[in-house]
Structure formats: structure tokens, C-alpha cells
Design an enzyme around this catalytic site. Sequence first.
Site, PDB file in Angstrom:
ATOM      1  N   GLY A  36       0.939  -1.124  -0.032  1.00  0.00           N
ATOM      2  CA  GLY A  36      -0.033  -0.184   0.083  1.00  0.00           C
ATOM      3  C   GLY A  36       1.104   1.100   0.350  1.00  0.00           C
ATOM      4  N   VAL A  37       0.423   2.875  -0.151  1.00  0.00           N
ATOM      5  CA  VAL A  37       1.162   4.108   0.206  1.00  0.00           C
ATOM      6  C   VAL A  37       1.423   3.992   1.301  1.00  0.00           C
ATOM      7  CG1 VAL A  37       0.326   6.465  -0.791  1.00  0.00           C
ATOM      8  CG2 VAL A  37      -0.444   5.159  -1.867  1.00  0.00           C
ATOM      9  N   GLY A  38       2.412   4.799   1.924  1.00  0.00           N
ATOM     10  CA  GLY A  38       2.712   5.064   3.293  1.00  0.00           C
ATOM     11  C   GLY A  38       4.212   4.752   3.636  1.00  0.00           C
ATOM     12  N   GLY A  65      -7.777  -1.204  -2.188  1.00  0.00           N
ATOM     13  CA  GLY A  65      -8.111  -2.611  -2.088  1.00  0.00           C
ATOM     14  C   GLY A  65      -7.546  -3.832  -1.638  1.00  0.00           C
ATOM     15  N   LYS A 115      -1.200   7.996  18.953  1.00  0.00           N
ATOM     16  CA  LYS A 115      -1.657   9.514  19.953  1.00  0.00           C
ATOM     17  C   LYS A 115      -0.573   9.646  20.987  1.00  0.00           C
ATOM     18  CE  LYS A 115      -4.570  10.730  17.277  1.00  0.00           C
ATOM     19  NZ  LYS A 115      -5.531  12.210  16.287  1.00  0.00           N
ATOM     20  N   VAL A 145       5.691   2.325   5.431  1.00  0.00           N
ATOM     21  CA  VAL A 145       6.037   1.320   5.162  1.00  0.00           C
ATOM     22  C   VAL A 145       6.390   1.068   4.143  1.00  0.00           C
ATOM     23  CG1 VAL A 145       4.817  -1.101   6.446  1.00  0.00           C
ATOM     24  CG2 VAL A 145       4.911   0.722   7.867  1.00  0.00           C
ATOM     25  N   GLU A 197      -1.246  -1.850  -7.009  1.00  0.00           N
ATOM     26  CA  GLU A 197      -2.245  -0.266  -6.886  1.00  0.00           C
ATOM     27  C   GLU A 197      -1.140   0.965  -7.543  1.00  0.00           C
ATOM     28  OE1 GLU A 197      -6.406  -1.478  -4.059  1.00  0.00           O
ATOM     29  OE2 GLU A 197      -3.945  -0.435  -2.968  1.00  0.00           O
TER      30      GLU A 197
END
Length: 495
Positions: free
Chosen positions: A260-262, A380, A400, A264, A286
Site C-alpha cells: 500500500g501507500v505510506g 484494495g 497518539k 512502511v 495498485e
Amino acid sequence: MKNRIRYAPLRDKITDPATAARYIKNGTNLFISGFTAGYPKLIPRELVRRAATGERFKINLFAGASTGSEVDGILAEADLVNWRRPYMSDRTMRRQINADVIKFKDDHLSSLAGQVRAGNWGAAHVAVVEAVAVTEKGHLVPTMSVGNTPTYVREAQKIIIEIPTNSVDLEGIHDIYIPEDPPYRMPIPIYRAGDRIGKPFIEMNPERVVAILFSEEQDSCAVFAEPDREARQMAAHILDFVRHEIQQDRLPPALPWQSGVGDVANAVLSGFMEDDFYRDLDIYSEVLQDAVLDLIDMGKVRAASGSSMTLSHPARERFFKELYRYKEKVVLRPVEISNSPEVIRRLGVIAINTALEVDIYGHVNSTHVTGSQMMSGIGGSGDFLRNGALTFIVTPSVAKGGRISAIVPMVSHVDHSEHSVDVVVTEHGLVDTRPLTPRQVAEQVIKKCAHPDYRDMLWDYYQRAIRSHGGHEPHLLDEAFNFHNRYLATGSMKD
């Protein structure tokens, strides 16, 4: 710029945003291009301008996935959206969805195009799509994303095209393939990540084009921070684990990767650069990010397949400047192909996706804070987690400032059940759930993945659940959400 419209009859359709937007009225089902990138900018701005003059109307907005604030943000702020599907990540729109001002349905991305073709979302009144060119035969060359645009263009009654003046001709990088719908669907003939099975353009009926606009606007390019210590630790756990599985002959060495995006995802891709064990990589994902270009430059990528490219400004300039070279490695497809469960399962994709929280038995919440507040859609992740050959769920152990534990007794919302998750990863460690019973998973997740500040609390809950009720997955139903209740009452999950 008329040379971007190589189909001469459409040059008469060049107009201004106000004229083009008159086809969008109250109740219009508006289908737009975009999958993190490649979304229209002029038409949304014109709709906001009309609303500012006092015109009252609302639209039903359908995209490929998330868009920039130039779409979701400004339309939500102007109170112009009635329905939104299938995915969003904009702060303003999120607030209105949670207030039930905007109706929102979260969908698995692989299923969207088929639902549109089946008419499940209603008539496709207008499609507004960004493209870099119109071919000699009146077809579209997409920008940096494909998403659901091929189906939207095919189904739309009216089509508006936005052509960025600052883009380059990307013809040849796309692979546009629309499968037949059930019961006539055949297997999608992709056998390696780099296989091309379609056409380099989106087929379009030019008679449906009602307006063409030239735009000087750019996508809001991603800003990628360097992965922090926790992200690098999680990436190291994943890479070490996969290396070990390959060395033990439990995993083939040539499986493609999805992430995924980010942070990690960036950290895993950066880990590939630093580790000589990983070479000749296939990526079947994706969204393709900056680090994919770096890996291509290092000669470590055989092929990188996705539905869009989300690049920073420097990476975007490099990509355009050396397109001739990247075009040999990069393939952009419709999201129903990039996220196809059949293809993911057959290729044996190694999938890495993120969570908001994970419970001690491996159930995952990816979308809802404290079970109620939508953060962003499932995207996705379900397509890849349910079908990957090896699936990882990653999350920092706390959020947090430590007031929230990402490992909880029971997740407050379930997006992915334990049956879809193979490996749980935090910065503290990794648990391979596949050979374990649910009780063994709980013991290992508490021991290896939970933050030290919360381990005793989780262990106490688990032990008392065993003593009180027993069972296959012991729970104390009157306490299962105490972590969340404490946070709502005090601002912290800690005692």
C-alpha cells in the site's frame, strides 16, 4: 495544443469550463477519472463557482479511488456531493461522511467497474476524465492513472475531457483491458507482472464527447517523508521473514510484491535497495511510488504493474524526462485488472497492507476509528489480503503518543477477518499466524507485537477470558471494548 487532439472532428468541442459544466446538473451521476492521480481539476472548480453564485444542486460522485483536494475537498466544502463511492481520503469529505451529510459506501476496488457495467450504480450520466491526448481514431491516452476510466468512458452518456498542457505523451505505458462480464468471463491472461494483454489507449466513442478543456493544473503531488524508525523496523521484520521462508523452500523466490501507500511501503521498497538478496523483482500493485523508479534505476525490477503512479515532483520530472527507459518496465492497468482476485491468486502476490488496529486473534480494522468514525475506505487491501500467497498486516503498536494501542482485545470494526491475515507486524515483532491456533495467535501477538505499555493489560484480559468462558477464541463480552471506552472517556486506552 490542438495537436493533442489528433482526431480532427473533436477539435470543434474545445470550450471553456462554464460551457462544459452545464451538462452537470442536480442529481447528475458524475463519473470521474483518477486513482490518487489523474483526476479532473477544472470541472470541479467550475461546479464550486456555480454554487457560490447561489445555484442549488448536488451530484453523485464516483471515482476510481481517492482524488486530490481539488475534487473531494472543494466539492465537499461547497456541499455539492450527495453520494460518494468507492473510496476517499480527504479530511473535509471525511468529516461530512461521518456527519451523514454525504452518503458513502465503501467498496472493494476490484469489483467497481463490473458493478457500473451492470448498472448497479445507476446511469452514467457524465464522465469527466483527464487524458494526455486523443488518438487519430478518437480514443483516449490516459495520464498517470487508469483506475476505472475505461469503463466510465464506455458507459457514459456524455464525456468531458480535460487535457493538461504540461504533461508529456504517455502513449505506450498503459495496458487497457476490459474483461467480459459473467457468465461469459474468461481467465485474464496475465502470467507475469509485465504481461501486456490490452491496448495502449482507452477506446471511446467520440460522438459522446461534448466538451474538451485544456488545463494548466497539476495533480497535488505526493510528499514522501523518510521512513521513521518504526517503519524501518517493520520493513526489516518483513524482509527478514520472507528471506527466511525462501531459504527454507517454503516460498518461491520469484513471487511479485504488492504494498500500500505510506511509510512502511516506502521502507520495504527502500529495504530492497539495500539488500542484495532481493533482485529481479516483480511488482504487481495498485499504486507505484517514487522508490519503484529508484529500484528500476538500480536494475532490480523486471516489471512494475499498477493502476496509477503517485510520485513526488522530483520523481515525476525524472519519470517524464526518461520516459523512454521507464516505459520498458512500467505498466498501468485498469484497477479491475491490477486488483483482480483471480490474477493476484494465480501470480502468488506477497501483499503488505496497513491497519488502524488488530485484535489479539488477528482480526483487522483498517477504516473506522473507535468503530464508528470513517477514516478512509478499505481500498484494495481486501483484494490483496484475501487472495495473496503471503499476506502481511502492518501497524505501529501505538498511536497518539502512546495513548492508543493498535493491538486490542477485539477490533471495533472488522474489515479483514483472521482468515485473510497471515502475518501481523509491528515495530516490536512479527507473528506468523498460519501454523497457530487462535489461542496461540493471541499469546504470540501480545508477546511480540503489542507495545510494552499494554502487554500486561492484554494478557490479563486474555487469561481472565480463558478462565471465565474458555472456548476457541475466548472473550469477555462485557469488557471486549474497554480499551476503546477508556479512550473515549479519558483520551487514553491506558488504565
